[in-house]
Design an enzyme around this catalytic site. Structure first.
Site, short mmCIF file in Angstrom:
data_model
loop_
_atom_site.label_atom_id
_atom_site.label_comp_id
_atom_site.label_asym_id
_atom_site.label_seq_id
_atom_site.Cartn_x
_atom_site.Cartn_y
_atom_site.Cartn_z
N HIS A 96 15.07 26.62 61.47
CA HIS A 96 13.79 27.33 61.49
C HIS A 96 14.13 28.66 60.82
O HIS A 96 15.01 29.39 61.31
CB HIS A 96 13.31 27.50 62.93
CG HIS A 96 12.02 28.26 63.09
ND1 HIS A 96 10.96 27.78 63.83
CD2 HIS A 96 11.63 29.48 62.63
CE1 HIS A 96 9.96 28.67 63.81
NE2 HIS A 96 10.36 29.72 63.08
N ASP A 132 20.07 38.26 68.88
CA ASP A 132 20.87 37.03 68.79
C ASP A 132 21.66 36.84 70.09
O ASP A 132 22.21 37.79 70.64
CB ASP A 132 21.83 37.12 67.59
CG ASP A 132 22.39 35.77 67.21
OD1 ASP A 132 22.03 35.26 66.13
OD2 ASP A 132 23.20 35.20 67.99
N HIS A 144 18.91 37.21 59.75
CA HIS A 144 19.80 37.96 60.64
C HIS A 144 19.80 39.41 60.17
O HIS A 144 19.98 39.67 58.98
CB HIS A 144 21.25 37.48 60.50
CG HIS A 144 21.52 36.09 60.96
ND1 HIS A 144 22.16 35.81 62.16
CD2 HIS A 144 21.29 34.89 60.38
CE1 HIS A 144 22.29 34.50 62.29
NE2 HIS A 144 21.77 33.91 61.21
N GLY A 179 25.64 27.30 55.77
CA GLY A 179 26.06 27.44 57.17
C GLY A 179 24.91 27.59 58.14
O GLY A 179 25.09 28.10 59.24
N ASN A 222 21.09 32.38 56.16
CA ASN A 222 21.87 31.17 55.91
C ASN A 222 20.90 30.04 55.58
O ASN A 222 19.90 29.85 56.28
CB ASN A 222 22.70 30.81 57.15
CG ASN A 222 23.76 31.85 57.45
OD1 ASN A 222 24.35 32.42 56.54
ND2 ASN A 222 23.99 32.12 58.73
N HIS A 224 15.13 32.06 59.55
CA HIS A 224 15.39 33.32 60.27
C HIS A 224 16.22 34.25 59.42
O HIS A 224 17.10 33.82 58.69
CB HIS A 224 16.06 33.06 61.62
CG HIS A 224 17.31 32.21 61.54
ND1 HIS A 224 17.26 30.84 61.42
CD2 HIS A 224 18.62 32.55 61.55
CE1 HIS A 224 18.50 30.36 61.37
NE2 HIS A 224 19.34 31.38 61.44
N CYS A 242 11.01 27.61 67.66
CA CYS A 242 9.61 27.39 68.02
C CYS A 242 9.44 27.53 69.53
O CYS A 242 8.45 28.10 70.00
CB CYS A 242 9.14 26.01 67.57
SG CYS A 242 8.78 25.88 65.81
N CYS A 264 12.29 22.25 68.21
CA CYS A 264 12.93 23.37 67.51
C CYS A 264 13.13 24.53 68.48
O CYS A 264 12.19 25.00 69.12
CB CYS A 264 12.05 23.79 66.33
SG CYS A 264 12.60 25.33 65.59
N HIS A 302 6.64 27.17 61.75
CA HIS A 302 7.89 26.44 61.56
C HIS A 302 8.12 26.16 60.07
O HIS A 302 7.50 25.27 59.51
CB HIS A 302 7.92 25.14 62.35
CG HIS A 302 9.21 24.40 62.19
ND1 HIS A 302 10.32 24.67 62.97
CD2 HIS A 302 9.59 23.45 61.32
CE1 HIS A 302 11.32 23.90 62.58
NE2 HIS A 302 10.91 23.14 61.56
P1 5GP Z 1 22.32 30.26 61.63
O1 5GP Z 1 23.74 29.84 61.50
O2 5GP Z 1 21.37 29.11 61.75
O3 5GP Z 1 21.91 31.25 60.56
O4 5GP Z 1 22.26 31.13 62.96
C1 5GP Z 1 21.63 30.74 64.11
C2 5GP Z 1 21.76 31.91 65.08
O5 5GP Z 1 20.92 31.67 66.18
C3 5GP Z 1 23.18 32.12 65.62
O6 5GP Z 1 23.61 33.45 65.31
C4 5GP Z 1 23.03 31.90 67.13
O7 5GP Z 1 23.82 32.77 67.89
C5 5GP Z 1 21.55 32.14 67.35
N1 5GP Z 1 20.98 31.37 68.45
C6 5GP Z 1 21.10 30.02 68.64
N2 5GP Z 1 20.43 29.66 69.74
C7 5GP Z 1 19.87 30.78 70.25
C8 5GP Z 1 19.05 31.02 71.40
O8 5GP Z 1 18.69 30.14 72.17
N3 5GP Z 1 18.65 32.31 71.60
C9 5GP Z 1 19.00 33.32 70.76
N4 5GP Z 1 18.56 34.56 71.05
N5 5GP Z 1 19.78 33.12 69.67
C10 5GP Z 1 20.20 31.87 69.42
ZN ZN Z 2 10.65 25.88 64.52
#
Ligand code: 5GP
Ligand code: ZN
Length: 116
Positions: A97, A30, A101, A92, A86, A99, A7, A4, A46
């Site tokens: 994991h 992000d 935003h 989407g 999301n 999170h 993680c 992950c 996780h």
């Molecule tokens: P989701 O669509 O799952 O809500 O958003 C995942 C978010 O994680 C996206 O906005 C993407 O830019 C961010 N993201 C994905 N990989 C990484 C990473 O390795 N580092 C950081 N800082 N953000 C990430």
């Molecule tokens: Zn995780």
């Protein structure tokens, strides 16, 4: 969880631009920001998504929401911000994991849900 990405960030195996950390929670910018302020708030534990939280996570989730507004203000979102979680394929979600935003900046954010 071994593979992950969040993680790995929590374990510092992948670098991140960290803005907050305690025993249970981490916040970092992000990698692909949608606005001048765009950070992610994650539990170190996780949990796959908001669809997977349990009663035992109640305190953790409350703590995350309180931190969301505190960190948003610290990052320059005194006049408001948007909080997005999301969830699952339909929501989407790309990283499985949990999170939050936190998105903001100077300008009013565009509308999000497009009808029609
Ligand atoms: P989701 O669509 O799952 O809500 O958003 C995942 C978010 O994680 C996206 O906005 C993407 O830019 C961010 N993201 C994905 N990989 C990484 C990473 O390795 N580092 C950081 N800082 N953000 C990430
Ligand atoms: Zn995780």
């Amino acid at each position: 969880m071994d593979n992950c990405i969040f993680c790995k960030i929590a374990r510092r195996e992948i670098p991140s631009n960290k803005i907050y950390e305690d025993d249970e929670i981490l916040a970092f910018n992000d990698i692909n920001p949608a606005a001048p302020v765009h950070f992610l708030l994650i539990p170190k534990l996780h949990i796959e998504s908001l669809a997977d939280v349990q009663d035992s996570h109640q305190n953790l989730l409350g703590k995350m929401l309180l931190l969301a507004q505190k960190l948003a203000k610290e990052q320059g979102c005194e006049e408001g911000f948007r909080t997005i979680i999301n969830t699952g394929r339909v929501g989407g979600q790309e990283v499985f994991h949990l999170h939050f935003h936190i998105i903001g900046g100077r300008e009013r954010l565009p509308g999000m849900i497009h009808h029609g």
